[in-house]
Scaffold this active site. Structure first.
Site, PDB file in Angstrom:
ATOM      1  CB  VAL A  24     -19.022  -0.934  -2.540  1.00  0.00           C
ATOM      2  CG1 VAL A  24     -19.324  -2.403  -2.297  1.00  0.00           C
ATOM      3  CG2 VAL A  24     -17.580  -0.752  -2.971  1.00  0.00           C
ATOM      4  CE  LYS A  30      -4.500   0.978   0.521  1.00  0.00           C
ATOM      5  NZ  LYS A  30      -5.668   0.248   0.041  1.00  0.00           N
ATOM      6  N   GLY A  53     -24.116   3.309   3.921  1.00  0.00           N
ATOM      7  CA  GLY A  53     -23.228   3.818   2.883  1.00  0.00           C
ATOM      8  C   GLY A  53     -23.710   3.414   1.509  1.00  0.00           C
ATOM      9  N   GLY A  77     -22.442   4.536  -1.460  1.00  0.00           N
ATOM     10  CA  GLY A  77     -21.455   5.028  -2.423  1.00  0.00           C
ATOM     11  C   GLY A  77     -21.278   4.024  -3.541  1.00  0.00           C
TER      12      GLY A  77
END
Ligand code: NAD
Length: 361
Positions: A189, A85, A185, A187
């Site tokens: 996904v 990452k 949520g 968004g």
């Protein structure tokens, strides 16, 4: 984690990271940290996150935590990638223009493919295109550059498959028809997940702090809109966290009213052991986040191995169903929470690869 000022190597010994690269470019103002946690299974793939960290120690802790998570995510998904990452410390004085991103791309390139970057919070296809000018070690590229595009539909599909599997474990049936599901949520996904749930005639409740995302869903589907402060602990069969991490904590867990937790958010448990155990003691089945939200990284993987196709990605996502069952079985057998069981399974594959470096287990 404690602030890091000294004893950096003893900290890395704890987290078991292979390599950490600090990237600094005075001219562009770039300050990035690339964390390579483990490459036993393949090159370390993980997105580049841009965030306003309050200090550099927080940025380092974040990249260490996130890259470790990617190792387990790829391992348990059965794909030949390691965990990595990158974080970029958001500096308002740095102009994040093409030059900035190309300079970052040069740093990524200097690792010769040991690290493959992708999108994350604060990076989009625009930045990916600039990075791609300097390095081929990029995944999640837009279609016109030969990439696999937005990973969110695949992440959502994996969560849907896992949710059915967890519901099967809880009730003996994997049909979600008429089942109450609370999605926190809406968004990228969340919206795709809701499409799957509605096509199976589930009874869906949603919450979001962004009204325009709520409207995108309500224009399309008949769902109940819930106060964002109520969604986590509402009376529901399944809670699907698809917004932020750490919604499963000492405050929320005693008040949960669901039978199953299955969602896309990363790091849903504030504390993997303590909160994971507390959820288990409540008799609630928790489907480990890093396994069930792996559809996105699996899509990146199919892109990196060439001849990308959606079908290849789906074929690698479908086994999440059986893995969820395997994890619940192991959790019950060993008396450890499902997150710990999933980490154990992921670690075993890495250990096997370490013993036989030529054959990725
Ligand atoms: P997104 O930013 O598109 O959507 C998140 C949504 O959550 C937004 O609509 C936001 O307004 C809402 N939100 C934020 N705080 C909230 C709150 N307190 N209550 C209710 N809603 C709130 O992100 P996404 O790409 O859909 O990802 C969702 C989660 O899944 C994130 O945690 C992300 O790290 C994780 N994830 C995403 C992918 C992917 O492919 N996009 C892959 C793996 C994991």
């Amino acid at each position: 984690m404690n602030p890091i000022s000294t004893n950096l190597f003893s900290h890395l010994e704890l987290t078991n990271h292979e390599q950490v690269m600090f990237c600094h470019d005075k001219e562009s103002g770039l300050k990035a940290i690339i964390g390579i946690h483990n490459t036993a299974l393949g090159p370390a793939l993980g997105g580049t996150r841009v965030w306003k960290y309050s200090n550099e120690s927080d940025a380092l802790n974040d990249v260490l935590r996130l890259s470790r998570g990617m190792t387990f995510k790829s391992s348990i998904s059965g794909i030949n990638l390691g965990g990595g990452k990158a974080v970029i410390i958001d500096n308002p004085n740095a102009k994040k223009d093409e030059k900035f991103w190309r300079r970052y791309g040069q740093f990524v390139n200097s690792l010769n493919g040991l690290y493959i970057t992708a999108e994350d919070v604060g990076t989009s296809t625009k930045e990916i295109e600039y990075i791609f000018e300097e390095t081929k070690h990029v995944a999640g590229k837009p279609f016109h550059l030969g990439g696999s595009g937005d990973p969110s539909p695949f992440t959502a599909y994996g969560v849907y498959v896992a949710m059915k599997s967890a519901w099967k474990k809880a009730t003996g049936s994997d049909s979600l028809q008429g089942i109450k599901i609370a999605v926190q949520g809406t968004g990228h996904v969340g919206q795709y997940l809701i499409d799957h749930l509605m096509s199976e005639q589930a009874i869906v409740s949603i919450a979001d702090i962004n009204q325009s995302n709520i409207e995108l869903v309500t224009k399309k589907h008949k769902v109940a809109v819930i106060d964002p402060n109520q969604i986590v602990t509402m009376d529901t069969d399944i809670y699907a966290p698809c917004a932020l991490g750490a919604t499963l904590n000492e405050e929320s867990i005693p008040n949960l009213q669901c039978k199953v937790i299955a969602g896309a958010a990363n790091n849903q448990l504030k504390d993997e052991v303590k909160d994971g155990d507390a959820v288990m003691k409540r008799g609630i089945l928790y489907a480990p986040d890093f396994l069930i939200n792996a559809g996105g990284v699996i899509n990146c993987y199919t892109e990196t191995i060439g001849e990308y196709s959606k079908e290849k990605t789906i074929a690698l996502i479908d086994p999440i169903y059986n893995k969820v069952q395997e994890i619940f079985d192991r959790s019950a057998k060993e008396g450890i929470n499902p997150q710990q069981a999933a980490i154990a399974i992921a670690q075993e594959r890495i250990n096997k690869a370490n013993m036989n470096p030529q054959t990725h287990a």
